[in-house]
Design an enzyme around this catalytic site. Structure first.
Site, short mmCIF file in Angstrom:
data_model
loop_
_atom_site.label_atom_id
_atom_site.label_comp_id
_atom_site.label_asym_id
_atom_site.label_seq_id
_atom_site.Cartn_x
_atom_site.Cartn_y
_atom_site.Cartn_z
N THR A 153 -11.21 -33.70 -31.39
CA THR A 153 -12.17 -33.75 -30.29
C THR A 153 -13.03 -35.01 -30.35
O THR A 153 -14.08 -35.08 -29.71
CB THR A 153 -13.08 -32.51 -30.31
OG1 THR A 153 -13.73 -32.43 -31.60
CG2 THR A 153 -12.30 -31.24 -30.06
N LYS B 147 -24.25 -30.29 -21.98
CA LYS B 147 -22.94 -29.91 -22.51
C LYS B 147 -23.08 -28.88 -23.63
O LYS B 147 -23.81 -29.11 -24.59
CB LYS B 147 -22.20 -31.16 -23.01
CG LYS B 147 -22.01 -32.22 -21.92
CD LYS B 147 -21.34 -33.47 -22.44
CE LYS B 147 -22.18 -34.18 -23.48
NZ LYS B 147 -21.63 -35.49 -23.87
N GLY C 205 -14.55 -38.31 -29.41
CA GLY C 205 -14.66 -39.07 -28.17
C GLY C 205 -14.75 -38.24 -26.92
O GLY C 205 -14.67 -38.77 -25.81
N THR C 206 -14.96 -36.93 -27.04
CA THR C 206 -15.03 -36.09 -25.84
C THR C 206 -16.22 -36.46 -24.96
O THR C 206 -16.11 -36.47 -23.73
CB THR C 206 -15.11 -34.60 -26.21
OG1 THR C 206 -16.15 -34.41 -27.18
CG2 THR C 206 -13.80 -34.10 -26.78
N GLY C 207 -17.37 -36.75 -25.58
CA GLY C 207 -18.55 -37.11 -24.80
C GLY C 207 -18.38 -38.41 -24.05
O GLY C 207 -18.71 -38.52 -22.86
N CYS C 208 -17.84 -39.41 -24.74
CA CYS C 208 -17.57 -40.71 -24.12
C CYS C 208 -16.60 -40.53 -22.96
O CYS C 208 -16.79 -41.07 -21.85
CB CYS C 208 -16.96 -41.68 -25.12
SG CYS C 208 -17.91 -41.95 -26.62
#
Length: 266
Positions: A210, A178, A212-215
């Protein structure tokens, strides 16, 4: 409701990341979410203020009973925190879920900068949990930590992702590298599978909301896999979901605010 996803991750009291974000994501995409909590965090948009780990025995038991009763079509892991947690999760997944696709989000640092993975746990993660994964979803700093390579450009990110595939993961594994931490008006993620690389691009949305975008992205991908999508289609749908969730974020909090996980309801 289609697709059972078991989420193994930490709890975020602010609701923007962790298990709370995962459950919202799976539900909004039409799946069924079950969970095994690895840690409880005292967290808001300003940062992580405290962490209480759950005992490895309790974590393993949560996973075991869910798999034996409800079952799962995909598994997503997030915050592990410590060596003992990683070992417990790896052991029970090898025992109970060797054929279920695992989407592994190597959560190392919170959006506000707090460390969520002990330094000695990185080597343990690489040795015991990464080899079980179907897909690993590191951001640029996590990819650099996992490979000991600099990741400052898209080209460097691709090289590191290929290295991770070659050195740490069996042939069936893939890496979604990412690029959100890299500079540029265009956000580029790279899906590296054996000899192929697929690029997913989107215009960067300038926003502090932004958290929590990865989760969210990893859970959205896991939901797609649980529902029978192939990996590229699952990533493509997950990207679209996250992009709109950022674009329509509600603006809550004084720091890194949460996404709008519920935008499909609109």
């Amino acid at each position: 409701m289609r697709g059972r996803v078991l989420i193994i991750a930490g709890s975020d009291s602010g609701g923007g990341a962790g298990v709370q974000a995962d459950i919202k994501t799976v539900t909004m995409l039409g799946g069924y979410a079950a969970s095994a909590i690895t840690a409880i965090t005292v967290q808001d948009t300003l940062g992580v203020h405290a962490v209480q780990a759950i005992s490895p025995h309790m974590i393993a038991d949560q996973i075991r009973v869910v798999l034996r009763d409800i079952g799962a079509d995909a598994i997503k892991t997030g915050m592990m925190g410590a060596v003992e947690t990683i070992m417990a999760v790896a052991d029970v997944l090898r025992e109970e879920a060797p054929q279920i696709p695992l989407v592994l989000d190597p959560v190392m640092v919170a959006k506000g900068g707090a460390s969520l993975l002990a330094p000695d746990a990185v080597a343990c993660l690489k040795q015991h949990l990464l080899p079980l994964a179907y897909l690993v979803t590191p951001n640029a700093p996590e990819l650099a930590a996992l490979t000991d390579l600099p990741v400052e450009t898209t080209g460097m990110m691709e090289k590191a992702a290929r290295t991770l595939c070659a050195e740490l993961l069996p042939n069936k594994m893939a890496v979604l590298a990412k690029g959100g931490h890299l500079d540029g008006v265009e956000l580029v993620d790279l899906l590296v599978q054996a000899e192929t690389v697929t690029q997913f691009s989107a215009s960067r949305i300038e926003s502090r909301h932004t958290h929590g975008t990865g989760c969210t992205l990893a859970s959205a991908i896991a939901t797609g896999l649980a529902q029978g999508l192939n990996l590229k289609d699952a990533v493509r749908r997950a990207h679209a979901y996250v992009h709109k969730a950022i674009a329509t974020a509600p603006g809550f909090g004084k720091g890194h605010g949460p996404l709008n996980h519920g935008h499909p309801l609109d």
